[in-house]
Design a protein around this motif. Structure first.
Motif, PDB file in Angstrom:
ATOM      1  N   ALA A 182       0.813  -1.217   0.000  1.00 17.66           N
ATOM      2  CA  ALA A 182       0.000   0.000   0.000  1.00 17.66           C
ATOM      3  C   ALA A 182       0.847   1.268   0.000  1.00 17.66           C
ATOM      4  N   ARG A 183       2.134   1.111   0.166  1.00 18.65           N
ATOM      5  CA  ARG A 183       3.028   2.275   0.223  1.00 18.65           C
ATOM      6  C   ARG A 183       3.495   2.617  -1.185  1.00 18.65           C
ATOM      7  N   LYS A 184       3.418   3.873  -1.536  1.00 21.48           N
ATOM      8  CA  LYS A 184       3.758   4.262  -2.898  1.00 21.48           C
ATOM      9  C   LYS A 184       4.396   5.652  -2.924  1.00 21.48           C
ATOM     10  N   THR A 185       5.432   5.796  -3.722  1.00 19.84           N
ATOM     11  CA  THR A 185       6.082   7.089  -3.910  1.00 19.84           C
ATOM     12  C   THR A 185       6.207   7.370  -5.402  1.00 19.84           C
ATOM     13  N   GLN A 186       5.798   8.543  -5.816  1.00 19.03           N
ATOM     14  CA  GLN A 186       5.907   8.961  -7.208  1.00 19.03           C
ATOM     15  C   GLN A 186       6.835  10.167  -7.290  1.00 19.03           C
ATOM     16  N   VAL A 187       7.818  10.080  -8.164  1.00 19.57           N
ATOM     17  CA  VAL A 187       8.809  11.143  -8.328  1.00 19.57           C
ATOM     18  C   VAL A 187       8.740  11.670  -9.755  1.00 19.57           C
ATOM     19  N   ASP A 188       8.544  12.969  -9.908  1.00 23.47           N
ATOM     20  CA  ASP A 188       8.557  13.548 -11.254  1.00 23.47           C
ATOM     21  C   ASP A 188       9.911  13.285 -11.909  1.00 23.47           C
ATOM     22  N   LEU A 189       9.893  12.913 -13.179  1.00 22.86           N
ATOM     23  CA  LEU A 189      11.141  12.656 -13.891  1.00 22.86           C
ATOM     24  C   LEU A 189      12.042  13.887 -13.916  1.00 22.86           C
ATOM     25  N   THR A 190      11.449  15.066 -13.849  1.00 23.10           N
ATOM     26  CA  THR A 190      12.245  16.302 -13.859  1.00 23.10           C
ATOM     27  C   THR A 190      13.118  16.433 -12.608  1.00 23.10           C
ATOM     28  N   PHE A 191      12.813  15.640 -11.573  1.00 21.49           N
ATOM     29  CA  PHE A 191      13.650  15.674 -10.372  1.00 21.49           C
ATOM     30  C   PHE A 191      15.092  15.324 -10.706  1.00 21.49           C
ATOM     31  N   TYR A 192      15.264  14.383 -11.639  1.00 20.35           N
ATOM     32  CA  TYR A 192      16.599  13.893 -11.960  1.00 20.35           C
ATOM     33  C   TYR A 192      17.381  14.856 -12.853  1.00 20.35           C
ATOM     34  N   ALA A 193      16.708  15.908 -13.307  1.00 13.99           N
ATOM     35  CA  ALA A 193      17.400  16.952 -14.070  1.00 13.99           C
ATOM     36  C   ALA A 193      17.845  18.101 -13.169  1.00 13.99           C
ATOM     37  N   LEU A 194      17.445  18.067 -11.903  1.00  8.33           N
ATOM     38  CA  LEU A 194      17.857  19.101 -10.961  1.00  8.33           C
ATOM     39  C   LEU A 194      19.347  18.977 -10.653  1.00  8.33           C
ATOM     40  N   PRO A 195      20.003  20.085 -10.272  1.00  8.10           N
ATOM     41  CA  PRO A 195      21.406  20.003  -9.865  1.00  8.10           C
ATOM     42  C   PRO A 195      21.603  18.974  -8.754  1.00  8.10           C
ATOM     43  N   ALA A 196      22.748  18.324  -8.746  1.00 10.00           N
ATOM     44  CA  ALA A 196      23.027  17.257  -7.777  1.00 10.00           C
ATOM     45  C   ALA A 196      22.867  17.734  -6.336  1.00 10.00           C
ATOM     46  N   LYS A 197      23.274  18.982  -6.068  1.00 11.02           N
ATOM     47  CA  LYS A 197      23.164  19.508  -4.694  1.00 11.02           C
ATOM     48  C   LYS A 197      21.714  19.555  -4.231  1.00 11.02           C
ATOM     49  N   ILE A 198      20.804  19.912  -5.142  1.00  7.82           N
ATOM     50  CA  ILE A 198      19.389  19.981  -4.769  1.00  7.82           C
ATOM     51  C   ILE A 198      18.839  18.576  -4.552  1.00  7.82           C
ATOM     52  N   GLN A 199      19.186  17.638  -5.435  1.00  9.51           N
ATOM     53  CA  GLN A 199      18.728  16.257  -5.272  1.00  9.51           C
ATOM     54  C   GLN A 199      19.194  15.694  -3.925  1.00  9.51           C
ATOM     55  N   THR A 200      20.445  15.908  -3.600  1.00  4.52           N
ATOM     56  CA  THR A 200      20.994  15.409  -2.335  1.00  4.52           C
ATOM     57  C   THR A 200      20.276  16.032  -1.150  1.00  4.52           C
ATOM     58  N   HIS A 201      20.025  17.333  -1.227  1.00  2.00           N
ATOM     59  CA  HIS A 201      19.353  18.035  -0.133  1.00  2.00           C
ATOM     60  C   HIS A 201      17.951  17.474   0.080  1.00  2.00           C
ATOM     61  N   VAL A 202      17.226  17.213  -0.989  1.00  2.00           N
ATOM     62  CA  VAL A 202      15.869  16.694  -0.871  1.00  2.00           C
ATOM     63  C   VAL A 202      15.888  15.281  -0.280  1.00  2.00           C
ATOM     64  N   LYS A 203      16.835  14.452  -0.680  1.00  2.00           N
ATOM     65  CA  LYS A 203      16.944  13.105  -0.121  1.00  2.00           C
ATOM     66  C   LYS A 203      17.246  13.167   1.377  1.00  2.00           C
ATOM     67  N   GLU A 204      18.068  14.119   1.788  1.00  3.52           N
ATOM     68  CA  GLU A 204      18.360  14.292   3.215  1.00  3.52           C
ATOM     69  C   GLU A 204      17.113  14.739   3.965  1.00  3.52           C
ATOM     70  N   LEU A 205      16.318  15.600   3.331  1.00  2.00           N
ATOM     71  CA  LEU A 205      15.067  16.044   3.935  1.00  2.00           C
ATOM     72  C   LEU A 205      14.119  14.856   4.120  1.00  2.00           C
ATOM     73  N   MET A 206      14.070  13.965   3.133  1.00  2.00           N
ATOM     74  CA  MET A 206      13.215  12.782   3.224  1.00  2.00           C
ATOM     75  C   MET A 206      13.671  11.855   4.349  1.00  2.00           C
ATOM     76  N   GLU A 207      14.984  11.738   4.514  1.00  2.00           N
ATOM     77  CA  GLU A 207      15.522  10.934   5.609  1.00  2.00           C
ATOM     78  C   GLU A 207      15.114  11.529   6.962  1.00  2.00           C
ATOM     79  N   LYS A 208      15.106  12.864   7.025  1.00  2.00           N
ATOM     80  CA  LYS A 208      14.697  13.543   8.256  1.00  2.00           C
ATOM     81  C   LYS A 208      13.216  13.272   8.546  1.00  2.00           C
ATOM     82  N   MET A 209      12.396  13.243   7.497  1.00  2.00           N
ATOM     83  CA  MET A 209      10.973  12.949   7.676  1.00  2.00           C
ATOM     84  C   MET A 209      10.774  11.542   8.236  1.00  2.00           C
ATOM     85  N   VAL A 210      11.605  10.607   7.792  1.00  2.00           N
ATOM     86  CA  VAL A 210      11.533   9.241   8.317  1.00  2.00           C
ATOM     87  C   VAL A 210      11.949   9.216   9.786  1.00  2.00           C
TER      88      VAL A 210
END
Length: 234
Positions: A182-210
């Motif tokens: 029942a768990r599902k995550t959808q990521v816009d493909l445009t996420f992977y076109a973002l600068p690496a620093k932004i992608q890393t920051h968002v992943k760290e934010l997601m880890e904080k949410m966990v």
């Protein structure tokens, strides 16, 4: 002498570039500052109908912006928490007395089915919202996070992360569940076109949410995101 001149010129260029990327500022507006910019007349003109839960201002090399996060505040539940059926956010650019709306967010909790409520409320998660220059290009990269309570609180609620990069909205949508199917995550493909620093920051934010138990992402989620998986269930 010529070499010294070239070195001095290069140093000047580097210092100038650094100075340009260090000019971004952001802050939460006080109530009086919020009421001053988002006056009754301004709210009426721009169809801001809900109470402003929090407002921000930020400045970067492109100008000065004001953001209002509004929630419908429909009722108060038994735990004396405010229940919101709908949320809206507004971003305005202010330039020489001219104010223009740049983007708007509209969302709502899942409607009840045959009188049974699937979600209790929706609201902005301001502890994760931020307005900073994440990649050092002199432009603020707004991140707005909000979510819902399900019948079991965060365990089966939803979360959404919106990143605005140079005016483009990039979304990560997540359905929490203690059950893998029942768990599902959808990521816009445009996420992977973002600068690496932004992608890393968002992943760290997601880890904080966990860590804060506001989201349940699969244990191998980060690896799957690196492989550009746009929908994750197991």
């Amino acid at each position: 002498m010529k070499k010294i001149y070239v070195l001095l010129l290069l140093s000047f260029v580097i210092l100038k570039a650094t100075a340009q990327t260090d000019t971004t500022t952001s802050k939460i507006l006080s109530k009086s500052e919020t009421d001053e910019f988002f006056s009754d007349a301004f709210r009426k003109k721009n169809l801001i109908k809900f109470p402003i839960f929090r407002a921000y201002t930020y400045t970067d090399k492109s100008g000065t912006y004001y953001v209002a996060l509004t929630e419908s505040a429909d009722s108060i539940n038994q735990a004396k928490d405010t229940v919101n059926n709908t949320i809206k956010a507004f971003n305005f650019k202010s330039d020489k007395g001219i104010v223009l709306k740049k983007w708007e967010i509209n969302d709502f909790k899942t409607p009840s089915l045959k009188g049974v409520e699937k979600e209790g409320s929706i609201w902005f998660w301001t502890k994760y919202c931020e307005f900073n220059d994440l990649d050092g290009d002199g432009l603020v990269d707004p991140i707005v996070v909000y979510g819902t309570f399900g019948t079991n609180g965060y365990d089966d609620g939803r979360a959404k992360i919106l990143i605005y990069y140079k005016g483009q909205k990039v979304a990560i949508r997540h359905q929490n569940s203690v059950l893998d199917p029942a768990r599902k995550t959808q990521v816009d493909l445009t996420f992977y076109a973002l600068p690496a620093k932004i992608q890393t920051h968002v992943k760290e934010l997601m880890e904080k949410m966990v860590e804060k138990k506001h989201a349940i992402f699969p244990s191998a989620y980060a690896d799957k995101m690196d492989k550009k998986v746009t929908q994750i269930g197991n």
